[in-house]
Design an enzyme around this catalytic site. Structure first.
Site, PDB file in Angstrom:
ATOM      1  N   LYS A 180       0.827  -1.207   0.000  1.00  0.00           N
ATOM      2  CA  LYS A 180       0.000   0.000   0.000  1.00  0.00           C
ATOM      3  C   LYS A 180       0.859   1.254   0.000  1.00  0.00           C
ATOM      4  O   LYS A 180       0.549   2.246  -0.687  1.00  0.00           O
ATOM      5  CB  LYS A 180      -0.930  -0.010   1.209  1.00  0.00           C
ATOM      6  CG  LYS A 180      -2.002  -1.098   1.125  1.00  0.00           C
ATOM      7  CD  LYS A 180      -2.784  -1.228   2.416  1.00  0.00           C
ATOM      8  CE  LYS A 180      -3.808  -2.363   2.305  1.00  0.00           C
ATOM      9  NZ  LYS A 180      -4.546  -2.600   3.540  1.00  0.00           N
ATOM     10  N   GLN A 196      -4.849  -2.505   9.891  1.00  0.00           N
ATOM     11  CA  GLN A 196      -4.657  -3.798   9.226  1.00  0.00           C
ATOM     12  C   GLN A 196      -5.136  -4.929  10.139  1.00  0.00           C
ATOM     13  O   GLN A 196      -4.724  -5.042  11.289  1.00  0.00           O
ATOM     14  CB  GLN A 196      -3.180  -3.991   8.868  1.00  0.00           C
ATOM     15  CG  GLN A 196      -2.879  -5.278   8.131  1.00  0.00           C
ATOM     16  CD  GLN A 196      -3.532  -5.343   6.765  1.00  0.00           C
ATOM     17  OE1 GLN A 196      -3.635  -4.331   6.081  1.00  0.00           O
ATOM     18  NE2 GLN A 196      -3.977  -6.515   6.370  1.00  0.00           N
ATOM     19  N   ASP A 250     -10.869   2.246   4.128  1.00  0.00           N
ATOM     20  CA  ASP A 250     -11.369   0.950   3.682  1.00  0.00           C
ATOM     21  C   ASP A 250     -12.846   0.986   3.301  1.00  0.00           C
ATOM     22  O   ASP A 250     -13.352   0.063   2.664  1.00  0.00           O
ATOM     23  CB  ASP A 250     -11.185  -0.099   4.791  1.00  0.00           C
ATOM     24  CG  ASP A 250      -9.890  -0.889   4.632  1.00  0.00           C
ATOM     25  OD1 ASP A 250      -9.392  -0.974   3.499  1.00  0.00           O
ATOM     26  OD2 ASP A 250      -9.395  -1.411   5.638  1.00  0.00           O
TER      27      ASP A 250
END
Length: 292
Positions: free
Chosen positions: A52, A96, A119
């Site tokens: 990312k 995460q 997200d």
């Protein structure tokens, strides 16, 4: 021959566009910034987070990394989330998963500022998606479902009126993609199949589009696929080659099923790159909304 839906190529095109938008933001004194919180040193999670930030570097998005040891408790994790919530340099961030055993992941996700939910999985943002089946949304969208629909759109695959069978009811895509597929702008008809579904194979054979997201290698076979169906392979499994002993990635859809299909996503190289591209899109869009 079935058309390969190349997620790597489409993601590259999206990142090129995002790079221009990031430059325009910078000209207005705004720098988009992605924050990540990684707890522990799980190799898979570490690689995913590193990927990312590599994407951020390509596009020009500021990277804000925070890491905690594997024994971090709820309060330590919550403290970092609050820091990101209050940091103006962070336009969007992710925590995460998975988190350490005993830490309430849902409570941590709930503590994210919905406006910074890169997200698109905060309950508030999912609620907005439920409440607004048509018109433009001003909240972040879940990355993987958005990536699937964008990939199909880039290849001019029209989903309006199509029978879509979604296999798997996980929160990442199974339970959320229906919210996007049934929006007026897409207008698909969705069947969600799971372990409690009677005669899953019948539902698969009746579908014009199959979206498989179970994490069970090869669960969708050629016999499950109607001629001309579109196959979207989201599930990821690590499978050991019995001859060489090497580990490799396999999707939910047996490659032999592609012979029946009109189009398919490779795995890897299909939905995965699109998910990462949509994460960047969410971060940039959050920064752009801040100027509105």
């Amino acid at each position: 021959m079935a058309l390969k839906l190349d997620g790597i190529a489409v993601a590259a095109a999206i990142k090129s566009d995002l790079k221009s938008r990031v430059s325009r933001l910078a000209a207005q004194g705004v720098q988009a910034g992605l924050g990540t919180l990684l707890v522990g040193d799980d190799p898979g999670s570490s690689r995913y987070v590193a990927g990312k930030h590599k994407d951020c570097a390509e596009v020009g998005i500021r990277s804000l990394r925070r890491t905690l040891p594997a024994d971090a408790d709820f309060e330590q994790i919550l403290s970092v989330v609050r820091d990101f919530n209050e940091d103006p340099a962070c336009t969007g961030f992710i925590v995460q998963l998975p988190l350490p055993r005993g830490v309430d992941a849902n409570a941590i996700i709930d503590s994210i500022d919905p406006a910074k939910d890169a997200d698109g999985m905060h309950p508030y943002n999912l609620g907005e998606l439920v409440l607004h089946p048509k018109g433009e949304l001003s909240t972040p969208l879940p990355c993987t479902p958005r990536g699937v629909i964008e990939l199909l759109k880039r290849y001019d695959i029209d989903l309006a009126g199509k029978r879509v069978c979604v296999l798997g009811r996980g929160i990442t895509i199974g339970r959320t993609i229906g919210l996007l597929l049934t929006r007026n702008e897409v207008n698909a008809t969705v069947t969600l199949c799971h372990t409690g579904t009677v005669d899953v194979h019948r539902h698969l054979r009746e579908a014009e589009v199959i979206i498989a997201a179970t994490g069970s290698a090869g669960i969708v076979t050629a016999d499950d696929v109607a001629p001309g169906a579109v196959l979207v392979d989201v599930g990821v499994s690590r499978v050991q080659d019995p001859e060489t002993g090497a580990w490799r990635i396999r999707g939910d859809i047996d490659p032999a099923a592609r012979e029946q299909a009109s189009a398919y996503t490779p795995n890897p190289g299909g939905v995965g790159p699109m998910t990462r591209a949509m994460l960047l899109s969410n971060v940039v869009e959050i920064a752009e909304r801040g100027l509105a």
